[in-house]
Motif scaffolding. Structure first.
Motif, PDB file in Angstrom:
ATOM      1  N   ARG A 194     -51.452  94.628  -8.207  1.00 60.35           N
ATOM      2  CA  ARG A 194     -51.348  94.852  -6.556  1.00 60.35           C
ATOM      3  C   ARG A 194     -49.804  95.561  -6.496  1.00 60.35           C
ATOM      4  NH1 ARG A 194     -52.584  93.890  -1.396  1.00 60.35           N
ATOM      5  NH2 ARG A 194     -54.705  93.201  -2.259  1.00 60.35           N
ATOM      6  N   ALA A 195     -48.869  95.137  -7.255  1.00 57.60           N
ATOM      7  CA  ALA A 195     -47.616  95.810  -7.117  1.00 57.60           C
ATOM      8  C   ALA A 195     -47.842  97.305  -7.547  1.00 57.60           C
ATOM      9  CB  ALA A 195     -46.453  95.126  -8.165  1.00 57.60           C
ATOM     10  N   VAL A 196     -48.404  97.674  -8.477  1.00 53.60           N
ATOM     11  CA  VAL A 196     -48.665  99.283  -9.007  1.00 53.60           C
ATOM     12  C   VAL A 196     -49.752  99.731  -7.854  1.00 53.60           C
ATOM     13  CG1 VAL A 196     -49.833 100.460 -10.841  1.00 53.60           C
ATOM     14  CG2 VAL A 196     -48.549  98.633 -11.475  1.00 53.60           C
ATOM     15  N   ALA A 197     -50.795  99.321  -7.378  1.00 54.48           N
ATOM     16  CA  ALA A 197     -51.644  99.743  -6.557  1.00 54.48           C
ATOM     17  C   ALA A 197     -50.999  99.901  -5.002  1.00 54.48           C
ATOM     18  CB  ALA A 197     -52.888  98.841  -6.205  1.00 54.48           C
ATOM     19  N   ALA A 198     -50.112  99.256  -4.741  1.00 52.33           N
ATOM     20  CA  ALA A 198     -49.452  99.142  -3.561  1.00 52.33           C
ATOM     21  C   ALA A 198     -48.416 100.215  -3.513  1.00 52.33           C
ATOM     22  CB  ALA A 198     -48.726  97.843  -2.969  1.00 52.33           C
ATOM     23  N   TRP A 199     -47.890 100.591  -4.628  1.00 49.23           N
ATOM     24  CA  TRP A 199     -46.693 101.575  -4.929  1.00 49.23           C
ATOM     25  C   TRP A 199     -47.570 102.862  -4.871  1.00 49.23           C
ATOM     26  CZ3 TRP A 199     -46.375 105.725  -8.341  1.00 49.23           C
ATOM     27  CH2 TRP A 199     -45.280 106.295  -8.490  1.00 49.23           C
ATOM     28  N   ALA A 200     -48.649 103.047  -5.371  1.00 49.51           N
ATOM     29  CA  ALA A 200     -49.498 104.306  -5.609  1.00 49.51           C
ATOM     30  C   ALA A 200     -49.788 104.731  -3.931  1.00 49.51           C
ATOM     31  CB  ALA A 200     -50.515 104.000  -6.496  1.00 49.51           C
ATOM     32  N   ALA A 201     -50.410 103.534  -3.343  1.00 51.64           N
ATOM     33  CA  ALA A 201     -50.857 103.749  -1.937  1.00 51.64           C
ATOM     34  C   ALA A 201     -49.698 104.071  -1.112  1.00 51.64           C
ATOM     35  CB  ALA A 201     -51.643 102.524  -1.348  1.00 51.64           C
TER      36      ALA A 201
ATOM     37  N   LEU B  95     -60.389  87.093 -20.387  1.00 50.92           N
ATOM     38  CA  LEU B  95     -60.221  88.678 -20.529  1.00 50.92           C
ATOM     39  C   LEU B  95     -61.036  89.614 -19.287  1.00 50.92           C
ATOM     40  CD1 LEU B  95     -58.910  91.080 -21.780  1.00 50.92           C
ATOM     41  CD2 LEU B  95     -60.581  91.165 -23.337  1.00 50.92           C
ATOM     42  N   VAL B  96     -62.367  88.919 -19.252  1.00 51.06           N
ATOM     43  CA  VAL B  96     -63.258  89.452 -18.191  1.00 51.06           C
ATOM     44  C   VAL B  96     -62.677  89.116 -16.735  1.00 51.06           C
ATOM     45  CG1 VAL B  96     -65.429  89.179 -17.222  1.00 51.06           C
ATOM     46  CG2 VAL B  96     -65.492  89.346 -19.805  1.00 51.06           C
ATOM     47  N   ASP B  97     -62.107  87.682 -16.585  1.00 47.18           N
ATOM     48  CA  ASP B  97     -61.444  87.537 -15.222  1.00 47.18           C
ATOM     49  C   ASP B  97     -60.488  88.471 -15.078  1.00 47.18           C
ATOM     50  OD1 ASP B  97     -63.427  85.585 -14.886  1.00 47.18           O
ATOM     51  OD2 ASP B  97     -61.623  84.060 -15.761  1.00 47.18           O
ATOM     52  N   ILE B  98     -59.527  88.869 -16.072  1.00 48.17           N
ATOM     53  CA  ILE B  98     -58.294  89.579 -15.893  1.00 48.17           C
ATOM     54  C   ILE B  98     -58.748  91.178 -15.503  1.00 48.17           C
ATOM     55  CG2 ILE B  98     -56.390  90.861 -17.180  1.00 48.17           C
ATOM     56  CD1 ILE B  98     -56.398  87.956 -18.884  1.00 48.17           C
ATOM     57  N   HIS B  99     -59.563  91.741 -16.436  1.00 50.45           N
ATOM     58  CA  HIS B  99     -60.065  93.207 -16.148  1.00 50.45           C
ATOM     59  C   HIS B  99     -60.606  93.251 -14.751  1.00 50.45           C
ATOM     60  CE1 HIS B  99     -58.473  94.439 -19.774  1.00 50.45           C
ATOM     61  NE2 HIS B  99     -59.330  94.173 -20.378  1.00 50.45           N
ATOM     62  N   ARG B 100     -61.653  92.293 -14.359  1.00 46.33           N
ATOM     63  CA  ARG B 100     -62.351  92.280 -12.820  1.00 46.33           C
ATOM     64  C   ARG B 100     -61.417  92.343 -12.154  1.00 46.33           C
ATOM     65  NH1 ARG B 100     -66.718  87.996 -12.776  1.00 46.33           N
ATOM     66  NH2 ARG B 100     -64.752  86.604 -12.763  1.00 46.33           N
ATOM     67  N   ALA B 101     -60.270  91.380 -12.044  1.00 44.58           N
ATOM     68  CA  ALA B 101     -59.416  91.274 -11.127  1.00 44.58           C
ATOM     69  C   ALA B 101     -58.532  92.437 -10.803  1.00 44.58           C
ATOM     70  CB  ALA B 101     -58.274  90.126 -11.283  1.00 44.58           C
ATOM     71  N   THR B 102     -58.396  93.341 -11.993  1.00 47.35           N
ATOM     72  CA  THR B 102     -57.737  94.650 -11.885  1.00 47.35           C
ATOM     73  C   THR B 102     -58.150  95.525 -10.928  1.00 47.35           C
ATOM     74  OG1 THR B 102     -56.575  94.365 -14.221  1.00 47.35           O
ATOM     75  CG2 THR B 102     -56.752  96.492 -13.086  1.00 47.35           C
TER      76      THR B 102
ATOM     77  N   GLN C 217     -60.738  94.675  -8.719  1.00 51.53           N
ATOM     78  CA  GLN C 217     -60.803  94.064  -7.332  1.00 51.53           C
ATOM     79  C   GLN C 217     -59.633  94.361  -6.536  1.00 51.53           C
ATOM     80  OE1 GLN C 217     -61.755  89.974  -8.307  1.00 51.53           O
ATOM     81  NE2 GLN C 217     -63.838  90.255  -8.276  1.00 51.53           N
ATOM     82  N   VAL C 218     -58.364  94.307  -7.217  1.00 51.49           N
ATOM     83  CA  VAL C 218     -57.191  94.598  -6.569  1.00 51.49           C
ATOM     84  C   VAL C 218     -56.869  96.002  -6.189  1.00 51.49           C
ATOM     85  CG1 VAL C 218     -54.636  94.695  -6.882  1.00 51.49           C
ATOM     86  CG2 VAL C 218     -55.999  92.628  -7.504  1.00 51.49           C
ATOM     87  N   PHE C 219     -57.185  97.156  -6.803  1.00 52.56           N
ATOM     88  CA  PHE C 219     -57.421  98.307  -6.507  1.00 52.56           C
ATOM     89  C   PHE C 219     -58.339  98.836  -5.366  1.00 52.56           C
ATOM     90  CE2 PHE C 219     -54.583  99.021  -9.976  1.00 52.56           C
ATOM     91  CZ  PHE C 219     -53.834  99.952  -9.882  1.00 52.56           C
ATOM     92  N   ILE C 220     -59.457  98.203  -5.289  1.00 50.01           N
ATOM     93  CA  ILE C 220     -60.618  98.182  -4.242  1.00 50.01           C
ATOM     94  C   ILE C 220     -59.879  97.693  -2.995  1.00 50.01           C
ATOM     95  CG2 ILE C 220     -62.634  97.702  -3.467  1.00 50.01           C
ATOM     96  CD1 ILE C 220     -63.642  97.921  -6.360  1.00 50.01           C
ATOM     97  N   GLU C 221     -59.437  96.579  -3.050  1.00 52.83           N
ATOM     98  CA  GLU C 221     -58.729  95.964  -1.866  1.00 52.83           C
ATOM     99  C   GLU C 221     -57.672  96.741  -1.424  1.00 52.83           C
ATOM    100  OE1 GLU C 221     -57.505  92.057  -3.344  1.00 52.83           O
ATOM    101  OE2 GLU C 221     -59.414  91.287  -3.661  1.00 52.83           O
ATOM    102  N   VAL C 222     -56.580  97.343  -2.199  1.00 48.33           N
ATOM    103  CA  VAL C 222     -55.576  98.015  -1.827  1.00 48.33           C
ATOM    104  C   VAL C 222     -56.196  99.294  -1.104  1.00 48.33           C
ATOM    105  CG1 VAL C 222     -53.528  99.226  -2.504  1.00 48.33           C
ATOM    106  CG2 VAL C 222     -54.031  96.900  -3.013  1.00 48.33           C
ATOM    107  N   ALA C 223     -57.160  99.874  -1.633  1.00 47.13           N
ATOM    108  CA  ALA C 223     -57.521 101.245  -1.362  1.00 47.13           C
ATOM    109  C   ALA C 223     -58.185 101.172   0.038  1.00 47.13           C
ATOM    110  CB  ALA C 223     -58.572 101.755  -1.914  1.00 47.13           C
ATOM    111  N   LEU C 224     -58.878  99.916   0.378  1.00 41.85           N
ATOM    112  CA  LEU C 224     -59.552  99.692   1.745  1.00 41.85           C
ATOM    113  C   LEU C 224     -58.514  99.170   2.599  1.00 41.85           C
ATOM    114  CD1 LEU C 224     -62.481  97.375   0.631  1.00 41.85           C
ATOM    115  CD2 LEU C 224     -62.685  99.970   1.278  1.00 41.85           C
ATOM    116  N   GLU C 225     -57.117  98.642   2.309  1.00 39.03           N
ATOM    117  CA  GLU C 225     -56.434  98.028   3.152  1.00 39.03           C
ATOM    118  C   GLU C 225     -55.570  99.357   3.663  1.00 39.03           C
ATOM    119  OE1 GLU C 225     -53.952  95.528   1.067  1.00 39.03           O
ATOM    120  OE2 GLU C 225     -55.338  93.994   0.986  1.00 39.03           O
TER     121      GLU C 225
END
Length: 246
Positions: free
Chosen positions: A198-205, A226-233, A235-243
């Motif tokens: 989220r910190a990286v995505a928010a910085w880029a946004a 590992l699936v949880d970690i990569h899926r969360a990555t 999801q976070v970038f999608i969330e930040v983009a929508l925000e």
């Protein structure tokens, strides 16, 4: 060239292709794998072992036996084969894009590769580094890139008025800083990794910078982690983009 479990350096290859096509003005490689991004660091250093160029002139070309072709990028030439004139030329086996790439690696210091290379910024973490200290260093790395790139524009770098994006962030979202990883020794939790993303995505946004997310290494005993970690990555970038779109 590759190293560790990487057959080829896909990050460097992608960066080189974009720069050669003049598709972007500058690139930052923000590598948060638990193992140093030594391949990108060395290739984009001032003194790489290999450089990519056209090798069009016989006087500049190395022994063909030492050349490995990279499709669409010319030849991968040993730097030791270059004359000073060729190294400074953009027509021989030169590295004309060095000043347009920034490499940042935040990794565990006491693990493979034990012979580290010099990124533009390296942050070597102690064994057992947990969420708070880890996120503090991620913030430090992003602040460093702010200083390198200067103040952000109020316009997105994807503005239609611009002939090309001014900047691109290649984010290596390693899954191996996770506390349950078997080939690294950091202690970052799943929520900590999500906060990192989220910190990286928010910085880029905030800067209006497009991001190419690469799902980096991860060697958890339970592959479900590992699936949880990569899926969360993702999801976070999608969330930040929508925000960001409101």
């Amino acid at each position: 060239w590759g190293g560790g479990f990487c057959v080829v350096n896909d990050v460097a290859y992608a960066a080189l292709a974009l720069l050669r096509e003049d598709a972007v003005a500058r690139i930052a490689v923000f590598d948060l794998d638990a193992h140093q991004g030594d391949g990108s660091a060395e290739y984009f250093s001032a003194h790489p072992r290999y450089v990519v160029g056209t090798c069009e002139h016989a006087a500049h070309a190395p022994d063909p036996a030492t050349v490995e072709a990279w499709p669409g990028l010319g030849a991968l030439c040993p730097a030791t084969a270059l004359s000073k004139a060729a190294a400074e030329s953009k027509t021989g086996c030169a590295h004309p894009w060095r000043e347009r790439v920034t490499t940042i690696s935040i990794h565990q210091e006491n693990t493979f590769p034990y012979q580290k290379q010099a990124s533009d910024l390296d942050i070597g973490l102690d064994d057992g580094t947990a969420d708070d200290a880890y996120l503090e260093q991620v913030a430090h790395g992003l602040a460093h890139l702010d200083r390198v790139w200067g103040p952000s524009s109020s316009k997105s770098s994807l503005s239609s008025s611009s002939p090309r994006p001014s900047s691109l962030l290649i984010y290596v979202a390693g899954g191996d800083p996770y506390e349950g990883d078997t080939l690294a020794g950091l202690a970052v939790t799943k929520p900590g990794l999500r906060a990192r993303d989220r910190a990286v995505a928010a910085w880029a946004a905030r800067r209006g910078v497009p991001v190419a997310v690469v799902l980096g290494g991860g060697y958890a005993r339970d592959v479900g982690d590992l699936v949880d970690i990569h899926r969360a990555t993702l999801q976070v970038f999608i969330e930040v983009a929508l925000e960001a779109q409101g």
